[in-house]
Scaffold this motif. Structure first.
Motif, PDB file in Angstrom:
ATOM      1  N   TRP A 110       4.867   1.884   1.522  1.00 50.34           N
ATOM      2  CA  TRP A 110       5.946   2.610   0.852  1.00 50.34           C
ATOM      3  C   TRP A 110       6.403   3.814   1.667  1.00 50.34           C
ATOM      4  CZ3 TRP A 110       8.864   1.493  -3.332  1.00 50.34           C
ATOM      5  CH2 TRP A 110       8.463   0.422  -4.133  1.00 50.34           C
ATOM      6  N   THR A 112       0.827  -1.193   0.000  1.00 53.83           N
ATOM      7  CA  THR A 112       0.000   0.000   0.000  1.00 53.83           C
ATOM      8  C   THR A 112       0.871   1.257   0.000  1.00 53.83           C
ATOM      9  OG1 THR A 112      -0.057   0.147   2.418  1.00 53.83           O
ATOM     10  CG2 THR A 112      -1.726  -1.245   1.344  1.00 53.83           C
ATOM     11  N   ASP A 113       0.244   2.397  -0.220  1.00 52.38           N
ATOM     12  CA  ASP A 113       0.971   3.662  -0.103  1.00 52.38           C
ATOM     13  C   ASP A 113       1.591   3.797   1.292  1.00 52.38           C
ATOM     14  OD1 ASP A 113       0.148   4.221  -2.648  1.00 52.38           O
ATOM     15  OD2 ASP A 113      -1.049   5.986  -2.127  1.00 52.38           O
ATOM     16  N   GLU A 114       0.862   3.333   2.297  1.00 52.35           N
ATOM     17  CA  GLU A 114       1.365   3.435   3.669  1.00 52.35           C
ATOM     18  C   GLU A 114       2.628   2.598   3.854  1.00 52.35           C
ATOM     19  OE1 GLU A 114      -1.806   2.999   2.829  1.00 52.35           O
ATOM     20  OE2 GLU A 114      -2.557   4.967   3.458  1.00 52.35           O
TER      21      GLU A 114
END
Length: 254
Positions: free
Chosen positions: A99, A95-97
């Motif tokens: 990364w 997820t973006d989190e």
């Protein structure tokens, strides 16, 4: 290997594993050492402990302020803090989190610390910064690709920073360990053993088959610490902007 008597060192992520070994070796060489982490934990290693969260935006500035109050200067900074998010299903499941957590923990924590420490080093006429990278930057694994990308970015940042601050007699180098026998690695091997229904010894043997090391053994925290001790010493006074891989020959290319 180099006398560090009178040198003042801050080691972020200095209470366990590689960081603790670095703290011990710098202390043995005569340096006054501050180590930081979010909490001390069970290990009572070398150095004066200061609790700090360098992943938080204001954490590095508070850590540096507290360190300066204790040491009255910082001659050596070792950025060993890092975040590694493992996603077994690989990059498409990240997820973006995931990364952002690894980019913040393994890149931006060093950027913020350097930004806070460097003015004092420059005003004092010089200093040494060592970033702890990873061979994962050049040998990325699917389950930890965000971490590998962050460490690759740290390598580029280290070179650019060294180019900029060299004229101020500040040296910046990167140390990139391979597979190092630490409590974190042993916990990872235990997880692999649990997942596959085997024991720790079998997981260790399988790991070495997947990552063949020409020297035939895992590295130790002291192996890495000895290199860092050399790099921050006067014996390495003409070394800057370089990536020092310490992996027993694991990487298949130069």
């Amino acid at each position: 290997m180099g006398d560090l008597t009178g040198r003042r060192a801050l080691i972020a992520g200095g209470t366990r594993g590689i960081g603790a070994a670095i703290a011990q070796q710098l202390t043995d060489a005569g340096a006054r050492v501050v180590v930081s982490a979010r909490r001390r934990g069970d290990e009572n290693g070398a150095g004066h402990f200061i609790a700090a969260d360098v992943f938080a935006p204001q954490g590095p500035s508070q850590l540096v302020a507290d360190t300066l109050a204790y040491l009255d200067g910082i001659d050596v900074l070792v950025d060993n803090a890092a975040s590694q998010t493992r996603v077994p299903d690989g990059v498409l499941a990240m997820t973006d989190e995931d990364w952002l957590a690894d980019l913040n923990g393994s890149l931006m924590s060093a950027v913020r610390l350097d930004r806070t420490v460097l003015p004092g080093m420059i005003a004092a006429g010089g200093g040494v910064i060592v970033h702890i990278g990873s061979s994962a930057a050049r040998l990325p694994q699917p389950a930890a690709l965000a971490y590998a990308a962050a460490k690759a970015a740290l390598a580029t940042y280290s070179k650019g920073l060294a180019n900029q601050v060299g004229r101020h007699n500040v040296r910046v180098n990167l140390v990139s360990p391979g597979v190092i026998d630490t409590s974190a690695l042993r916990a990872r091997l235990q997880s692999l053993a649990d997942e596959s229904g085997t024991d720790l010894e079998t997981a260790h043997e399988q790991f070495l088959r997947n990552f063949p090391i020409p020297l035939g053994r895992l590295g130790t925290a002291d192996d890495v610490a000895s290199l860092v001790r050399f790099l921050v010493s006067p014996a390495a006074s003409y070394l800057t902007g370089t990536d020092h891989v310490i992996d027993g020959g694991l990487l298949p290319t130069l």
